[in-house]
Design an enzyme around this catalytic site. Structure first.
Site, PDB file in Angstrom:
ATOM      1  N   SER A 197      89.789 -94.004  11.867  1.00 15.75           N
ATOM      2  CA  SER A 197      89.844 -94.657  10.567  1.00 15.75           C
ATOM      3  C   SER A 197      89.579 -93.638   9.468  1.00 15.75           C
ATOM      4  CB  SER A 197      88.811 -95.787  10.493  1.00 15.75           C
ATOM      5  OG  SER A 197      87.521 -95.206  10.384  1.00 15.75           O
ATOM      6  N   LYS A 198      89.600 -94.145   8.240  1.00 17.47           N
ATOM      7  CA  LYS A 198      89.407 -93.270   7.079  1.00 17.47           C
ATOM      8  C   LYS A 198      88.097 -92.492   7.149  1.00 17.47           C
ATOM      9  CE  LYS A 198      92.188 -95.045   3.409  1.00 17.47           C
ATOM     10  NZ  LYS A 198      92.351 -96.316   2.806  1.00 17.47           N
ATOM     11  N   ARG A 199      87.070 -93.168   7.698  1.00 15.02           N
ATOM     12  CA  ARG A 199      85.766 -92.494   7.675  1.00 15.02           C
ATOM     13  C   ARG A 199      85.765 -91.238   8.547  1.00 15.02           C
ATOM     14  NH1 ARG A 199      82.875 -94.200  12.413  1.00 15.02           N
ATOM     15  NH2 ARG A 199      84.298 -95.745  13.276  1.00 15.02           N
ATOM     16  N   GLY A 257      88.081 -89.084   8.264  1.00 15.60           N
ATOM     17  CA  GLY A 257      88.885 -88.102   7.534  1.00 15.60           C
ATOM     18  C   GLY A 257      90.368 -88.266   7.808  1.00 15.60           C
TER      19      GLY A 257
END
Ligand code: GLU
Length: 480
Positions: free
Chosen positions: A241-243, A245
């Site tokens: 996911s985005k977290r 990166g």
């Protein structure tokens, strides 16, 4: 695989978001497989979900693919234009007895599922309309008359032999009661119509495959080879996911990554070739034959992505980096800088940076004329009286230097260092401050050769001028 010349692959994104790492990797695999075998790579936009599909995402996906040079053959196919084709396929299955009309309401089907669950069985539609001989009517759907027993088996390019029990699957809906075809049905109709020979996709689709195989059989169409690549995980082995990166492909562009580097990195997330890490595009096409796809999921590693990018920057021909760099130079208003100077700067910097963003940032002082140079905080303050004396003397030596190339400039600095019996740093650091506005940076002789004598001297003059000690006004000196 010996399908040379006949391989047809496709990438089939749903335009419900931008192209992300996982989708891009699938597209890369499909493109490489087709190119390796001299086949065709097709693009199909799966936009049947009218509520979630958006034109802006289609545009963005196509732009990302072009950016990564994932060039598809022919025009993209849009599923929402093909409802008539799906419906005529369903009519054919109804006529051949492979499909039937079902009048059960969603509530009734749910009740059947509930009952099966309570009996400890797999929740499924019980097939009660199969033999009723119903025709079309309001609220009616069309279902596949699926085999009740036997096994559905196939050899997956990634996962090896897979086998499913037909009794696990129920009579799936092909046409919903609102007249729209279901996902699995349209995929099969299209893959068959597009003569797709290899369906490579994420393994979130592996449970669709036995259902799709039943549809192929009912349609009398030839089965493609299937390959399901494991999902990409985050470094913590959780869903990416985005977290972690992970970003959309277009965002990496803004970060200053080269398309070939991103493609290289993506390929290695699920394919290996010994322990090699860096490949150019031609090598990938030559080496990617559909073997050596990894069964276990790879983890996304932003640091490795930067390393791969640095390697590509280092190896690139400077001329190829020039157009890539322009948007980043534009950020500093330097896009019109002299091309020869920019190329010289690329040569100096390409082995020192990890991204185009870094490259443009480090190039900025080289491309900025003396009058516009800015100095890092503390840089000018580091020019002590002794440092200024070195600069002033060097200015004279540099002005008189016969040649102004790297070796000659090194010799000039070296001669000064020896004559004054000081460490190189005592001279190198003030020079760097004067020329780059910073105490860090590339080889100073290379920098001077690139910017040329006039600019180098002007920058030395400016640093000296800006650090001229202010004469203490007399009256101030008298104050208590
Ligand atoms: N549209 C599907 C997706 O975006 C791909 C389906 C397929 O490749 O068969 O996940």
């Amino acid at each position: 695989m010996n399908a040379r010349g006949k391989v047809v692959t496709r990438f089939a994104p749903s335009p419900t978001g931008h192209l992300h790492i996982g989708g891009a990797r699938t597209a890369v695999f499909c493109m490489l497989l087709a190119r390796h075998y001299g086949g065709r790579f097709l693009l199909r936009i799966e936009d049947t979900d009218l509520e979630r599909s958006r034109q802006e995402y289609t545009d963005s996906i196509l732009a990302s693919m072009r950016r990564l040079k994932l060039d598809w053959d022919g025009d993209p196919i849009f599923q929402k234009d093909r409802f008539d084709i799906y419906n005529s396929g369903i009519d054919r299955l109804l006529a051949s007895g492979h499909a039937y009309w079902c009048g059960c309401s969603p509530e009734e089907v749910e009740a059947m599922r509930e009952k099966a669950r309570s009996e400890g069985k797999k929740p499924r539609y019980d097939g009660r309309c199969r033999t009723l001989g119903l025709g079309p009517g309001p609220g009616r759907s069309v279902r596949l008359a699926a085999p009740r027993e036997g096994r559905i088996e196939f050899d997956d390019m990634v996962k090896g032999h897979l086998s499913f029990d037909a009794s696990e699957l129920d009579d799936m809906i092909l046409r919903r009661s609102d007249g729209s075809p279901t996902y699995n049905f349209s995929v099969v109709v299209d893959d068959a119509a597009m003569n797709v020979t290899h369906v490579l996709r994420g393994d979130d689709h592996v449970n669709n495959t036995p259902r799709q195989i039943l549809i192929y059989r009912a349609l009398g169409a030839e089965l493609p080879v299937f390959g399901h690549v494991p999902m990409i995980l985050g470094p913590d082995r959780q869903k990416l996911s985005k977290r972690h990166g992970a970003k959309a492909v277009i965002e990496y562009d803004k970060d200053g990554l080269l398309p070939d580097a991103l493609v290289n990195y993506l390929v290695r997330l699920g394919w290996s070739c010994g322990d090699r890490e860096i490949f150019d595009r031609d090598e990938l096409v030559r080496l990617f034959d559909g073997n050596n796809l990894n069964r276990s999921p790879a983890a996304f590693d932003p640091q490795k992505l930067l390393w791969v990018n640095a390697e590509h920057l280092r190896r690139a021909a400077p001329e190829t980096l020039l157009p890539e760099l322009l948007p980043f130079l534009r950020e500093y208003g330097l896009e019109k800088a002299d091309e020869k100077l920019v190329l010289a700067c690329i040569r100096i910097l390409q082995a020192r940076v990890r991204t185009l963003t870094d490259m443009a940032g480090q190039m900025r002082p080289l491309l900025t004329p003396a009058a516009g140079l800015t100095y890092e905080s503390g840089a000018l303050e580091s020019l002590t009286p002794e440092a200024r004396r070195h600069l002033a003397e060097l200015r004279g030596r540099l002005a008189g230097a016969k040649d102004f190339d790297r070796d000659a400039l090194h010799a000039v600095i070296q001669a000064h260092v020896e004559e004054k019996d000081v460490k190189f740093k005592a001279v190198g650091q003030p020079l760097r401050v004067a020329l780059l506005g910073s105490v860090n940076g590339p080889d100073i002789a290379q920098v001077m050769q690139a910017v040329g004598r006039d600019d180098a001297l002007a920058k030395l003059d400016r640093a000296l001028e800006l650090t001229t000690p202010m004469r203490q006004p007399q009256h101030q000196a008298r104050l208590p």
